[in-house]
Motif scaffolding. Structure first.
Motif, PDB file in Angstrom:
ATOM      1  N   ALA A  17      78.669  41.556  36.108  1.00  0.00           N
ATOM      2  CA  ALA A  17      79.115  42.845  35.587  1.00  0.00           C
ATOM      3  C   ALA A  17      78.899  42.927  34.083  1.00  0.00           C
ATOM      4  N   MET A  18      79.147  41.819  33.373  1.00  0.00           N
ATOM      5  CA  MET A  18      78.932  41.798  31.926  1.00  0.00           C
ATOM      6  C   MET A  18      77.464  42.048  31.586  1.00  0.00           C
ATOM      7  N   VAL A  19      76.577  41.395  32.327  1.00  0.00           N
ATOM      8  CA  VAL A  19      75.145  41.580  32.077  1.00  0.00           C
ATOM      9  C   VAL A  19      74.723  43.012  32.399  1.00  0.00           C
ATOM     10  N   GLY A  20      75.153  43.520  33.564  1.00  0.00           N
ATOM     11  CA  GLY A  20      74.779  44.882  33.944  1.00  0.00           C
ATOM     12  C   GLY A  20      75.286  45.923  32.970  1.00  0.00           C
ATOM     13  N   LEU A  21      76.551  45.801  32.561  1.00  0.00           N
ATOM     14  CA  LEU A  21      77.129  46.775  31.631  1.00  0.00           C
ATOM     15  C   LEU A  21      76.574  46.616  30.230  1.00  0.00           C
ATOM     16  N   GLY A  22      76.001  45.451  29.926  1.00  0.00           N
ATOM     17  CA  GLY A  22      75.341  45.284  28.644  1.00  0.00           C
ATOM     18  C   GLY A  22      73.933  45.832  28.644  1.00  0.00           C
ATOM     19  N   VAL A  23      73.242  45.666  29.767  1.00  0.00           N
ATOM     20  CA  VAL A  23      71.852  46.114  29.867  1.00  0.00           C
ATOM     21  C   VAL A  23      71.756  47.628  29.931  1.00  0.00           C
ATOM     22  N   VAL A  24      72.588  48.265  30.736  1.00  0.00           N
ATOM     23  CA  VAL A  24      72.428  49.695  31.027  1.00  0.00           C
ATOM     24  C   VAL A  24      72.492  50.564  29.773  1.00  0.00           C
ATOM     25  N   PRO A  25      73.558  50.532  28.953  1.00  0.00           N
ATOM     26  CA  PRO A  25      73.583  51.432  27.796  1.00  0.00           C
ATOM     27  C   PRO A  25      72.506  51.126  26.769  1.00  0.00           C
ATOM     28  N   LEU A  26      72.260  49.834  26.515  1.00  0.00           N
ATOM     29  CA  LEU A  26      71.247  49.479  25.515  1.00  0.00           C
ATOM     30  C   LEU A  26      69.853  49.879  25.980  1.00  0.00           C
ATOM     31  N   ALA A  27      69.542  49.628  27.250  1.00  0.00           N
ATOM     32  CA  ALA A  27      68.223  49.984  27.777  1.00  0.00           C
ATOM     33  C   ALA A  27      68.045  51.497  27.845  1.00  0.00           C
TER      34      ALA A  27
END
Length: 272
Positions: A70-80
């Motif tokens: 979840a940490m990786v997904g929530l970090g990737v989505v807004p930045l990407a």
């Protein structure tokens, strides 16, 4: 549309639906058996129990692994999404030297397998001291997803009426205002679809996780599932329960945003 066409369409939908639901049903029925139960074929459990879920959760430490994913997904989505939006806006509306060449080079990322970039990524991130951390995985995935994101958003912005830009320019709006106050609200379904795709891809990422993160407790759920499968190859109920635990959040996220996902896909298809 004739009655025959409607019946044919419904029959095809029923076949596709069965092709998706039957594997899930098989996993669920297997997971409801007591741990260690030998299984052969598709059958209802005689004594349904959730014991396999509890044992798989505690044995593999899925609480920590799901939190990492979840940490990786929530970090990737807004930045990407921010990077893809800015790149798509630049390629769609701005005129600068080498624009087509740069965009063409960016599209080459769609043709190259990301496995080819794994080794350089590892050494670059190791030199920065970022390996074995979620940051390394987030940065790597954002970079790997940029070609598709930039292409997707460029197509969305290009399909919008040019009168929107002209009207905003006449009102004295800056490029920043045009992007976030005029264009982004118009492509919100496409952004939602892209964000959902990013989350699904980040959640299911496996190879990069194995290479960039060596500490077992810092791995994501799919990587943890792979090691769990290797340690419990004969316990089918536990394997099925572990699989459902890992894919459960993805299914929930898709069900929550399915209308937005379909709207974004249809919008992109019509505009394209």
């Amino acid at each position: 549309m004739s009655r025959t066409d409607r019946l044919t369409g419904r029959a095809l939908l029923a076949v596709f639906c069965a092709g998706v639901l039957i594997p899930f049903a098989a996993l669920l029925m297997a997971a409801l058996n007591p741990p260690g139960t030998p299984l052969s074929g598709l059958s209802l459990p005689e004594h349904p129990t959730l014991a396999a879920f509890g044992r798989a959760w505690s044995t593999a430490g899925f609480g920590r692994l799901l939190a990492n994913s979840a940490m990786v997904g929530l970090g990737v989505v807004p930045l990407a999404l921010i990077c893809a939006t800015l790149a798509g806006y630049a390629f769609a509306t701005m005129r600068f030297r080498g624009r087509e060449v740069i965009f063409g080079l960016l599209l080459l990322g769609l043709t190259l397998p990301y496995e080819a970039a794994v080794v350089p990524l590892y050494y670059d991130l190791r030199s920065l001291g970022l390996t074995d951390t979620p940051v390394s995985l987030i940065l790597a995935l954002v970079g790997l997803y940029m070609p598709f994101g930039a292409f997707w958003m460029r197509q969305q912005f290009t399909a919008l009426p040019k009168e929107l830009l002209e009207a905003a320019s006449l009102d004295g709006a800056s490029s920043w205002t045009v992007l976030w106050k005029v264009l982004v609200p118009c492509v919100r379904p496409a952004l939602t679809t892209l964000g959902l795709l990013y989350f699904l891809w980040a959640w299911n990422q496996f190879l990069l996780t194995l290479i960039l993160i060596q500490t077992p407790a810092n791995r994501t759920a799919p990587a943890g599932l792979a090691f769990f499968v290797g340690a419990h190859t004969t316990d089918v109920p536990m394997l099925a329960a572990a699989t459902l635990i890992v894919i459960g959040p993805v299914v929930v996220v898709y069900l929550l945003f399915q209308r937005n996902f379909v709207a974004g896909m249809v919008s992109g298809a019509v505009k394209g």
